[in-house]
Design an enzyme around this catalytic site. Structure first.
Site, short mmCIF file in Angstrom:
data_model
loop_
_atom_site.label_atom_id
_atom_site.label_comp_id
_atom_site.label_asym_id
_atom_site.label_seq_id
_atom_site.Cartn_x
_atom_site.Cartn_y
_atom_site.Cartn_z
N ARG A 114 0.80 -1.22 0.00
CA ARG A 114 0.00 0.00 0.00
C ARG A 114 0.84 1.28 0.00
O ARG A 114 1.91 1.33 0.59
CB ARG A 114 -0.93 0.01 1.22
CG ARG A 114 -1.98 -1.10 1.17
CD ARG A 114 -2.78 -1.19 2.46
NE ARG A 114 -3.87 -2.15 2.33
CZ ARG A 114 -3.76 -3.46 2.55
NH1 ARG A 114 -2.60 -3.96 2.94
NH2 ARG A 114 -4.79 -4.26 2.39
N HIS A 131 -0.99 -2.38 -4.45
CA HIS A 131 -0.40 -3.28 -5.44
C HIS A 131 -0.29 -2.68 -6.84
O HIS A 131 -0.58 -3.34 -7.84
CB HIS A 131 -1.17 -4.59 -5.48
CG HIS A 131 -1.01 -5.44 -4.25
ND1 HIS A 131 0.10 -5.36 -3.45
CD2 HIS A 131 -1.84 -6.36 -3.68
CE1 HIS A 131 -0.04 -6.22 -2.43
NE2 HIS A 131 -1.20 -6.82 -2.55
N HIS A 155 2.53 -12.66 -5.55
CA HIS A 155 1.38 -12.79 -4.66
C HIS A 155 0.76 -14.20 -4.70
O HIS A 155 -0.47 -14.35 -4.67
CB HIS A 155 0.31 -11.75 -5.04
CG HIS A 155 -0.51 -11.26 -3.89
ND1 HIS A 155 -1.43 -12.06 -3.25
CD2 HIS A 155 -0.56 -10.07 -3.27
CE1 HIS A 155 -2.03 -11.36 -2.30
NE2 HIS A 155 -1.51 -10.15 -2.28
N ASP A 208 -2.18 -9.49 8.24
CA ASP A 208 -1.96 -8.77 6.99
C ASP A 208 -0.94 -7.68 7.29
O ASP A 208 -1.22 -6.49 7.20
CB ASP A 208 -3.26 -8.18 6.45
CG ASP A 208 -3.15 -7.71 5.00
OD1 ASP A 208 -2.06 -7.89 4.40
OD2 ASP A 208 -4.12 -7.15 4.47
N GLU A 228 4.81 -12.48 1.03
CA GLU A 228 5.27 -11.56 0.00
C GLU A 228 6.54 -10.86 0.48
O GLU A 228 6.48 -10.01 1.37
CB GLU A 228 4.18 -10.54 -0.31
CG GLU A 228 2.84 -11.14 -0.70
CD GLU A 228 1.70 -10.18 -0.42
OE1 GLU A 228 1.67 -9.11 -1.06
OE2 GLU A 228 0.85 -10.49 0.43
#
Length: 387
Positions: free
Chosen positions: A121, A146, A220, A292, A352
């Site tokens: 982000r 992304h 991803h 996350d 990631e």
């Protein structure tokens, strides 16, 4: 000048490769070897008529990866279990139509794709570079996620198969034009997927620019080491080589702090099952609906994941300073994968490797600025074994 992303300096001890390998672990690469192979086939066409191809890389030791020229997507990844039986451990679709469907566009999970120009982000969908402010698409509330609405995951890449010894590779290239999704500079990018005889999938990223810009590339892929479509991943055990992470606000943008994981559900310095603490009311897990978050890595041996039923083990090594662990919190059951089964919350996880989220707006984070004459150069390896 060559830019090689490196971990943030820390006093914590780095896990050695030997420390990551438990007693009794057996590399699936010990199986009798056949010749490594690369093949190509048609995989449908976009509405514009552009044809998409699928390349299959096989290492002759039970491991196979299938990659699309659309988005550089890892469409499937077959890995042996403790009995030597190969199974797909990556979430995806049987046909191109799945990646182009309205349901996929709405949920947009980025299954298996190359992410760029900026992975993760950017707060308020803007950043300032050399005194000039650039606005990029807001596709995650007021933030950019992304690479924007039409990032690298939705672009068609040129493909070149490569064989070197017993390694088989697919080199994907494209030029992201100056101003694409609001980013400055013509960015020439190459992403190379390499399958080795040691049952490793290595992803190398390189990029150059003709104007100052920001770059943060990643992949991803959603993993389920029990097998795609087999259900949740909460019983997978995970260890992350990090004593700090970057806490986020309610919009999942880092606050700029590097906080200790100790005493929180984000402490994976010792192995924990993914689902062990995921329902905690810790504010960070509430904001992310689970995990996350970006971890500040202590070294290149970034993480290990083990799955109890199949015995599969995945080790992640990277030159990047950060690792975003995402526990599939926003999968809703609307998408039906290659197995014909719906993907629900927690049916896959992502690791990631990256620079930190919102780095262009956080001077204290490792820089993501790339200038003419420099080369963005980073490598991540996903190594598989079983016990």
């Amino acid at each position: 000048m060559k830019i090689t992303p490196r971990p943030v300096a820390t006093s914590a001890a780095v896990l050695t490769a030997a420390a990551l390998i438990p007693a009794g672990a057996v590399a699936a690469a010990a199986a009798p070897a056949a010749a490594p192979k690369i093949s190509k086939e048609a995989f449908g066409a976009l509405p514009s008529g552009t044809k998409i191809e699928r390349y299959t890389l096989s290492n002759g030791r039970g491991m196979r990866v299938r990659i699309l020229t659309y988005g550089g997507i890892v469409q499937s990844l077959d890995v042996p279990d403790r009995r030597g039986r190969s199974g797909n451990v990556a979430l995806g679709f049987k046909s191109l139509a799945g990646y182009l469907s309205d349901a996929y566009a709405t949920e947009n999970p980025y299954f298996g794709a190359i992410i760029g120009r900026y992975g993760n982000r950017i707060g308020k969908a803007s950043f300032t570079l050399d005194g000039k402010t650039y606005n990029v698409p807001a596709n995650d509330g007021v933030n950019s996620l992304h690479g924007g609405k039409n990032g690298f995951d939705k672009r068609v890449w040129k493909a070149q198969p490569v064989k070197k010894g017993r390694d088989v590779s697919l080199r994907l290239t494209r030029v992201s034009a100056d101003g694409e999704e609001g980013y400055p500079g013509n960015l020439t990018t190459a992403v190379t997927y390499t399958l080795t005889p040691r049952n490793e999938l290595r992803i190398s990223y390189k990029a150059t620019t003709d104007k100052p810009t920001v770059v943060n590339l990643t992949n991803h892929t959603y993993f389920n080491l029990a097998g795609e479509g087999s259900g949740g991943v909460y019983d997978h055990s995970m260890r992350i080589n990090a004593k700090r992470y970057t806490p986020v606000d309610t919009g999942l943008i880092p606050t700029g702090q590097l906080a200790p994981v100790k005493g929180t559900p984000l402490d994976f310095t010792k192995p924990h099952k993914i689902g062990e603490r995921i329902r905690s009311n810790h504010p960070q897990l509430v904001r992310g609906r689970g995990y996350d978050h970006n971890w500040v890595l202590n070294g290149q041996n970034a993480a290990r994941v083990t799955e109890p039923r199949t015995g599969r083990i995945m080790d992640v090594r990277t030159t990047e300073p950060g690792l975003q662990f995402y526990s599939g919190n926003f999968l809703t059951g609307r998408l039906v994968g290659t197995s014909g089964r719906a993907y629900r919350q927690g049916d896959g996880f992502c690791l990631e490797t990256q620079h930190f989220p919102d780095s262009p707006n956080k001077p204290g984070f490792p820089s993501t600025t790339l200038r003419p004459g420099q080369t963005y150069d980073t490598t991540t390896t996903y190594a598989f074994s079983a016990r």
